[in-house]
Design a protein around this motif. Structure first.
Motif, short mmCIF file in Angstrom:
data_model
loop_
_atom_site.label_atom_id
_atom_site.label_comp_id
_atom_site.label_asym_id
_atom_site.label_seq_id
_atom_site.Cartn_x
_atom_site.Cartn_y
_atom_site.Cartn_z
N VAL A 31 42.75 35.07 46.05
CA VAL A 31 43.05 36.47 45.73
C VAL A 31 44.47 36.52 45.20
O VAL A 31 45.43 36.20 45.89
CB VAL A 31 42.89 37.37 46.98
CG1 VAL A 31 43.30 38.79 46.66
CG2 VAL A 31 41.46 37.33 47.48
N VAL A 32 44.59 36.88 43.94
CA VAL A 32 45.88 36.84 43.25
C VAL A 32 46.75 38.04 43.60
O VAL A 32 47.93 37.90 43.92
CB VAL A 32 45.67 36.77 41.72
CG1 VAL A 32 46.98 36.82 40.99
CG2 VAL A 32 44.88 35.53 41.36
N ASP A 33 46.19 39.21 43.56
CA ASP A 33 46.94 40.44 43.76
C ASP A 33 47.31 40.61 45.24
O ASP A 33 46.44 40.61 46.11
CB ASP A 33 46.10 41.63 43.27
CG ASP A 33 46.90 42.90 43.16
OD1 ASP A 33 47.79 43.13 43.99
OD2 ASP A 33 46.61 43.67 42.23
N GLN A 34 48.59 40.77 45.53
CA GLN A 34 49.07 40.90 46.90
C GLN A 34 48.50 42.13 47.61
O GLN A 34 48.30 42.11 48.82
CB GLN A 34 50.61 40.95 46.93
CG GLN A 34 51.25 39.64 46.51
CD GLN A 34 50.86 38.50 47.44
OE1 GLN A 34 50.82 38.65 48.65
NE2 GLN A 34 50.55 37.35 46.85
N VAL A 35 48.23 43.18 46.87
CA VAL A 35 47.64 44.38 47.46
C VAL A 35 46.29 44.05 48.07
O VAL A 35 45.96 44.48 49.18
CB VAL A 35 47.49 45.50 46.40
CG1 VAL A 35 46.74 46.69 46.96
CG2 VAL A 35 48.86 45.91 45.89
N TYR A 36 45.49 43.24 47.38
CA TYR A 36 44.17 42.87 47.87
C TYR A 36 44.24 41.83 48.98
O TYR A 36 43.34 41.73 49.80
CB TYR A 36 43.29 42.36 46.73
CG TYR A 36 42.90 43.46 45.77
CD1 TYR A 36 41.95 44.41 46.12
CD2 TYR A 36 43.50 43.55 44.52
CE1 TYR A 36 41.62 45.42 45.25
CE2 TYR A 36 43.15 44.55 43.64
CZ TYR A 36 42.21 45.49 44.00
OH TYR A 36 41.86 46.49 43.14
N GLN A 37 45.30 41.03 49.04
CA GLN A 37 45.46 40.01 50.08
C GLN A 37 45.31 40.65 51.46
O GLN A 37 44.63 40.10 52.32
CB GLN A 37 46.84 39.34 49.99
CG GLN A 37 46.96 38.27 48.97
CD GLN A 37 46.38 36.95 49.45
OE1 GLN A 37 46.17 36.74 50.62
NE2 GLN A 37 46.12 36.08 48.50
N PRO A 41 40.10 40.86 54.89
CA PRO A 41 39.19 40.96 56.05
C PRO A 41 38.27 42.17 55.98
O PRO A 41 37.06 42.06 56.25
CB PRO A 41 40.13 41.04 57.25
CG PRO A 41 41.39 40.38 56.78
CD PRO A 41 41.49 40.74 55.31
N ASN A 42 38.80 43.32 55.59
CA ASN A 42 37.98 44.53 55.48
C ASN A 42 36.94 44.40 54.37
O ASN A 42 35.80 44.83 54.52
CB ASN A 42 38.84 45.76 55.23
CG ASN A 42 39.66 46.13 56.45
OD1 ASN A 42 39.30 45.80 57.57
ND2 ASN A 42 40.77 46.79 56.21
N LEU A 43 37.34 43.79 53.25
CA LEU A 43 36.42 43.61 52.14
C LEU A 43 35.29 42.65 52.52
O LEU A 43 34.13 42.90 52.19
CB LEU A 43 37.16 43.10 50.91
CG LEU A 43 38.20 44.06 50.32
CD1 LEU A 43 39.03 43.36 49.26
CD2 LEU A 43 37.52 45.29 49.77
N ILE A 44 35.61 41.58 53.22
CA ILE A 44 34.59 40.62 53.66
C ILE A 44 33.60 41.31 54.59
O ILE A 44 32.38 41.19 54.42
CB ILE A 44 35.24 39.40 54.36
CG1 ILE A 44 35.95 38.53 53.33
CG2 ILE A 44 34.21 38.60 55.14
CD1 ILE A 44 36.77 37.41 53.92
N ASN A 45 34.11 42.06 55.57
CA ASN A 45 33.22 42.76 56.50
C ASN A 45 32.34 43.78 55.78
O ASN A 45 31.16 43.93 56.10
CB ASN A 45 34.02 43.43 57.60
CG ASN A 45 34.59 42.43 58.57
OD1 ASN A 45 34.03 41.36 58.79
ND2 ASN A 45 35.72 42.76 59.17
N SER A 46 32.90 44.46 54.81
CA SER A 46 32.13 45.43 54.04
C SER A 46 30.99 44.76 53.28
O SER A 46 29.86 45.25 53.26
CB SER A 46 33.06 46.16 53.06
OG SER A 46 32.33 47.06 52.26
#
Length: 76
Positions: A31-37, A41-46
């Protein structure tokens, strides 16, 4: 040539699409963008809740049909 801004944004989020199961650490590395870093965990769970991502033996992978769609959408 005018480039679609949403497509440009999608390409900046990750370095590559993994076709083999990957660990949580590998996902974070790509994941390149620090905002998404911070959101990983929330994105994986979603994605798991929506049955788009599966987890086996601590490794994550996309459903085959999802992998085909992602490959077609982002690579081709």
């Amino acid at each position: 040539m005018i480039q679609n801004p949403s497509l440009r944004a999608k390409r900046s989020v990750t370095k590559q699409i993994h076709r083999e199961p990957v660990s949580n650490a590998e996902i974070h590395e790509n994941v390149v963008d620090q905002v998404y870093q911070q959101s990983v965990p929330n994105l994986i769970n979603s994605l798991i809740r929506r049955s788009l991502l599966e987890k086996t033996d601590g490794l994550f992978f996309l459903q085959q049909i999802v992998m085909e769609y992602v490959t077609e959408r982002f690579i081709l």
